[in-house]
Design an enzyme around this catalytic site. Structure first.
Site, PDB file in Angstrom:
ATOM      1  CB  SER A 119      -0.995   0.006   1.021  1.00 16.14           C
ATOM      2  OG  SER A 119      -0.051  -0.193   2.292  1.00 16.14           O
ATOM      3  CG  HIS A 140      -3.335  -1.284  -2.934  1.00 17.91           C
ATOM      4  ND1 HIS A 140      -3.542  -0.023  -2.367  1.00 17.91           N
ATOM      5  CD2 HIS A 140      -3.125  -1.851  -1.679  1.00 17.91           C
ATOM      6  CE1 HIS A 140      -3.738   0.009  -1.064  1.00 17.91           C
ATOM      7  NE2 HIS A 140      -3.345  -1.090  -0.522  1.00 17.91           N
ATOM      8  CD  GLU A 152      -5.199   2.307  -5.323  1.00 16.17           C
ATOM      9  OE1 GLU A 152      -5.583   3.828  -5.206  1.00 16.17           O
ATOM     10  OE2 GLU A 152      -4.502   1.769  -4.440  1.00 16.17           O
ATOM     11  CG  ASN A 190      -3.533   3.957   1.393  1.00 13.58           C
ATOM     12  OD1 ASN A 190      -4.612   4.171   2.167  1.00 13.58           O
ATOM     13  ND2 ASN A 190      -2.971   3.056   1.360  1.00 13.58           N
TER      14      ASN A 190
HETATM   15  N1  CAA Z   1     -14.653 -10.869   5.250  1.00 16.05           N
HETATM   16  C1  CAA Z   1     -15.558 -11.243   4.266  1.00 16.05           C
HETATM   17  N2  CAA Z   1     -16.823 -10.749   4.278  1.00 16.05           N
HETATM   18  C2  CAA Z   1     -16.918  -9.833   5.275  1.00 16.05           C
HETATM   19  C3  CAA Z   1     -16.143  -9.218   6.328  1.00 16.05           C
HETATM   20  C4  CAA Z   1     -14.694 -10.120   6.014  1.00 16.05           C
HETATM   21  N3  CAA Z   1     -13.754  -9.504   6.945  1.00 16.05           N
HETATM   22  N4  CAA Z   1     -16.510  -8.478   6.952  1.00 16.05           N
HETATM   23  C5  CAA Z   1     -17.989  -8.200   6.576  1.00 16.05           C
HETATM   24  N5  CAA Z   1     -18.122  -8.850   5.598  1.00 16.05           N
HETATM   25  C6  CAA Z   1     -19.456  -8.930   4.780  1.00 16.05           C
HETATM   26  C7  CAA Z   1     -20.428  -9.523   5.768  1.00 16.05           C
HETATM   27  O1  CAA Z   1     -20.708 -10.870   5.603  1.00 16.05           O
HETATM   28  C8  CAA Z   1     -21.794  -8.872   4.914  1.00 16.05           C
HETATM   29  O2  CAA Z   1     -22.052  -9.608   3.758  1.00 16.05           O
HETATM   30  P1  CAA Z   1     -23.729  -9.469   3.204  1.00 16.05           P
HETATM   31  O3  CAA Z   1     -23.842  -7.893   3.038  1.00 16.05           O
HETATM   32  O4  CAA Z   1     -23.577 -10.217   1.989  1.00 16.05           O
HETATM   33  O5  CAA Z   1     -24.289  -9.818   4.258  1.00 16.05           O
HETATM   34  C9  CAA Z   1     -21.060  -7.421   4.554  1.00 16.05           C
HETATM   35  O6  CAA Z   1     -19.700  -7.506   4.601  1.00 16.05           O
HETATM   36  C10 CAA Z   1     -21.346  -6.307   5.483  1.00 16.05           C
HETATM   37  O7  CAA Z   1     -21.066  -6.726   6.868  1.00 16.05           O
HETATM   38  P2  CAA Z   1     -21.733  -6.569   8.347  1.00 16.05           P
HETATM   39  O8  CAA Z   1     -23.017  -6.506   7.866  1.00 16.05           O
HETATM   40  O9  CAA Z   1     -21.167  -7.476   9.114  1.00 16.05           O
HETATM   41  O10 CAA Z   1     -21.024  -5.147   8.779  1.00 16.05           O
HETATM   42  P3  CAA Z   1     -21.224  -3.742   8.066  1.00 16.05           P
HETATM   43  O11 CAA Z   1     -22.252  -3.769   7.280  1.00 16.05           O
HETATM   44  O12 CAA Z   1     -20.697  -2.866   9.032  1.00 16.05           O
HETATM   45  O13 CAA Z   1     -19.857  -3.998   7.107  1.00 16.05           O
HETATM   46  C11 CAA Z   1     -17.549  -3.648   6.197  1.00 16.05           C
HETATM   47  C12 CAA Z   1     -18.396  -4.214   7.312  1.00 16.05           C
HETATM   48  C13 CAA Z   1     -17.635  -4.216   5.048  1.00 16.05           C
HETATM   49  C14 CAA Z   1     -16.195  -3.951   6.838  1.00 16.05           C
HETATM   50  C15 CAA Z   1     -18.042  -2.053   6.260  1.00 16.05           C
HETATM   51  O14 CAA Z   1     -18.151  -1.303   7.606  1.00 16.05           O
HETATM   52  C16 CAA Z   1     -17.203  -1.181   5.333  1.00 16.05           C
HETATM   53  O15 CAA Z   1     -17.042  -1.220   4.058  1.00 16.05           O
HETATM   54  N6  CAA Z   1     -16.046  -0.552   6.045  1.00 16.05           N
HETATM   55  C17 CAA Z   1     -15.059   0.315   5.359  1.00 16.05           C
HETATM   56  C18 CAA Z   1     -13.841  -0.513   4.926  1.00 16.05           C
HETATM   57  C19 CAA Z   1     -12.740   0.241   4.323  1.00 16.05           C
HETATM   58  O16 CAA Z   1     -12.763   1.315   4.150  1.00 16.05           O
HETATM   59  N7  CAA Z   1     -11.832  -0.718   3.722  1.00 16.05           N
HETATM   60  C20 CAA Z   1     -10.713  -0.197   3.046  1.00 16.05           C
HETATM   61  C21 CAA Z   1      -9.800   0.124   4.046  1.00 16.05           C
HETATM   62  S1  CAA Z   1      -8.395   1.074   3.491  1.00 16.05           S
HETATM   63  C22 CAA Z   1      -7.436  -0.576   3.043  1.00 16.05           C
HETATM   64  O17 CAA Z   1      -7.625  -1.685   3.056  1.00 16.05           O
HETATM   65  C23 CAA Z   1      -6.152  -0.288   2.202  1.00 16.05           C
HETATM   66  C24 CAA Z   1      -4.847   0.166   2.844  1.00 16.05           C
HETATM   67  O18 CAA Z   1      -3.817   0.376   1.992  1.00 16.05           O
HETATM   68  C25 CAA Z   1      -4.813   0.492   4.164  1.00 16.05           C
END
Ligand code: CAA
Length: 294
Positions: A119, A140, A152, A190
């Protein structure tokens, strides 16, 4: 050349997710970890995720078995020798990446495409660890990999445009939306996300709002799935601190400078969800308690 055989190096949070989505898309996937215990842990996490989909009724049991049948774990790097594409998702440390790419460059045929899930580190620098900078790029993914739609695709000045497009097609096959970008630290996401997260910590430090109010503001006011402080805990405060430092070093811009509070949280080991404590206390994971600023 279609990408059918995929190697994934590193089967942690990101590597296991990448292996899962590649196997789900019909690729033969070999995941490599450094010890049998870590191979087992990675495969177990994939099993858990697949079972969740079966339980929800979105993945038939028979299909789950097929996906699982396309995945195998190994500790032997040589097992990646016939891969069309190798994706690296190991620790974000350049010396470890250098050692890995040096070895893979000798093991894999010249046709194998190499991609890093980094990242923050330079794709161009990593490409110099191999004799194939034209077949080297960044790929990414975002956490959680099975859920987040974006990938990405990062080209360097040396990446062959045809290789870039082959990898874009691969990302589409995984069901992801690829965006094309260049090798500038932080790429697109990022570059925009890190200053936002750091600003949320500054706002907290300055008493603009409480942890809960800052997070609710962005959730309810802007429709974000998580507030910035909850997202910091989700990504890992140490990870964001590390990325921010690399970005600050590259651009020398204030917006990438880590606020003192973030540094102190990392020093205290308050790294977020994985540590049980960050901007929230996860003693009861169902009801995280926001940190109170004194
Ligand atoms: N693995 C697989 N599936 C997952 C999961 C995981 N770890 N966590 C949640 N899910 C699935 C759930 O099963 C659910 O699926 P359905 O809609 O089909 O039922 C769906 O995702 C939604 O989950 P929840 O209802 O349990 O919870 P939520 O609605 O709060 O969603 C989330 C959880 C998807 C994490 C959501 O909060 C979200 O999108 N958050 C933002 C995440 C984000 O911004 N990620 C990028 C981070 S930056 C990065 O990764 C890069 C870097 O370089 C740092």
């Amino acid at each position: 050349m279609a990408i059918e055989k995929v190697g994934v190096v590193g089967c942690g949070l990101m590597g296991s997710g990448i292996a899962q989505v590649a196997a789900n898309a019909g690729c033969q996937v070999t995941v490599r970890e450094v010890s049998p215990q870590l191979v087992e842990k990675g495969l177990q996490s994939i099993d858990k995720n697949l079972q969740r989909l079966v339980d929800k009724g979105t993945l038939p049991q028979a299909e789950r078995d097929k996906v699982r049948g396309r995945l195998r774990g190994t500790t032997n790097l040589e097992d990646l020798k016939d891969c069309d594409l190798v994706i690296e998702a190991i620790i974000e440390q350049l010396p470890a990446k250098r050692e890995l790419w040096n070895a893979l460059d000798k093991i894999c045929p010249k046709t194998t495409i190499f991609a890093s899930n980094t990242s923050s580190l330079s794709i161009t620098e990593m490409a110099t660890f191999t004799q194939r900078p034209d077949r080297f790029l960044g790929l990414h993914f975002f956490n959680p990999v099975p859920v987040m739609k974006l990938v990405e695709v990062i080209r360097t000045i040396a990446t062959d445009p045809k290789v870039n497009e082959e990898v874009v097609a691969f990302a589409l096959r995984l069901g992801k939306t690829p965006v094309r970008t260049t090798d500038r630290t932080g790429f697109i996401v990022n570059r925009l996300l890190v200053p936002y997260l750091l600003d949320a910590v500054r706002a907290l430090e300055e008493g603009v709002g409480s942890v809960e109010d800052i997070d609710n503001s962005m959730k309810l006011g802007c429709g974000h799935p998580m507030g910035p402080l909850a997202l910091l805990d989700f990504v890992g405060n140490d990870t964001t601190f590390y990325i921010a430092n690399i970005m600050f070093d590259e651009f020398k811009e204030k917006r990438f400078a880590s606020p003192p509070l973030l540094k102190r949280m990392v020093l205290s080991g308050w790294n977020g969800r994985k540590a049980g404590r960050g901007f929230y206390d996860y003693s009861d994971p169902a009801k995280p308690k926001p940190m109170q600023m004194t």
